[in-house]
Scaffold this active site. Structure first.
Site, short mmCIF file in Angstrom:
data_model
loop_
_atom_site.label_atom_id
_atom_site.label_comp_id
_atom_site.label_asym_id
_atom_site.label_seq_id
_atom_site.Cartn_x
_atom_site.Cartn_y
_atom_site.Cartn_z
N LEU A 81 23.88 14.88 -8.96
CA LEU A 81 23.18 15.44 -10.07
C LEU A 81 22.29 16.45 -9.89
CD1 LEU A 81 23.19 12.10 -12.23
CD2 LEU A 81 24.87 13.89 -12.34
N CYS A 82 22.21 17.00 -8.55
CA CYS A 82 21.11 17.79 -8.09
C CYS A 82 21.62 19.33 -8.76
CB CYS A 82 20.74 18.01 -6.82
SG CYS A 82 19.70 16.67 -6.26
N HIS A 83 20.69 20.13 -9.13
CA HIS A 83 21.03 21.82 -9.38
C HIS A 83 20.97 22.47 -8.11
CE1 HIS A 83 19.63 20.14 -13.07
NE2 HIS A 83 20.27 20.88 -13.90
N MET A 119 14.19 16.78 -3.64
CA MET A 119 15.52 16.32 -3.05
C MET A 119 15.76 17.16 -1.78
SD MET A 119 16.02 13.55 -4.45
CE MET A 119 17.46 13.28 -3.65
N ASP A 134 22.17 11.72 16.40
CA ASP A 134 23.61 11.91 16.93
C ASP A 134 23.39 12.62 18.22
OD1 ASP A 134 26.42 12.48 16.79
OD2 ASP A 134 26.04 14.59 16.63
#
Length: 165
Positions: A81-83, A119, A134
């Site tokens: 739901l991020c723009h 975000m 990693d």
């Protein structure tokens, strides 16, 4: 029918309690910035390899910085739901943690727009730390990632906010 929530509590729920993407088109564009951090804890000898530039996979700090920046730019593809946001800047700093147990990664994201960049900063931190994991997991598979949090934000409808501790 789900119970009604105050409109300020969860912006991604509409009046019927259904998930939706928040409409930001009518909001004024303002300068917005967010800073976030997280930690990766590792064995002292692995930290020494990183800090001395002797990690088997090369300059792991440079790769993690690039990965964090790339992640901030693609947050909207990862979080449903991020723009999409036109970022004006992303900065990433990686340094030994205060207690010497690992590395602290801090990311800041900036834009001038109608929605915040919290975000993007948090995603940058997570992906940067995952990249470090990693690249170092063969030397220390027991590393832990923790303490990912927002440190501050500025701009927007809700104004400035800063973590208390």
């Amino acid at each position: 029918m789900p119970p009604e929530l105050p409109s300020t509590s969860l912006s991604h729920l509409n009046a019927a309690g259904e998930v939706h993407m928040v409409e930001v088109g009518e909001r004024p564009a303002t300068r917005r910035e967010a800073r976030a951090q997280g930690l990766i804890v590792m064995r002292p000898e692995v930290l020494a390899l990183v800090l001395e530039g002797r990690a088997p996979k090369g300059d792991v700090l440079a790769v993690a910085r690039v990965a964090a920046i790339q992640a901030a730019k693609r947050t909207w593809e990862l979080i449903p739901l991020c723009h999409p946001i036109a970022l004006s800047g992303v900065e990433v700093a990686i340094e030994p943690s205060a207690d010497g147990s690992g590395l602290r990664l801090e990311a800041s994201a900036r834009t001038t727009g109608s929605t915040g960049v919290e975000m993007e900063a948090l995603t940058a931190v997570q992906v940067g730390l995952l990249t470090l994991y990693d690249m170092l997991k063969s030397a220390d598979p027991a590393m832990t990632i923790s303490g990912v949090r927002l440190l501050s934000k500025s701009g927007g409808r809700h104004g400035d906010w800063q973590c208390d501790d």
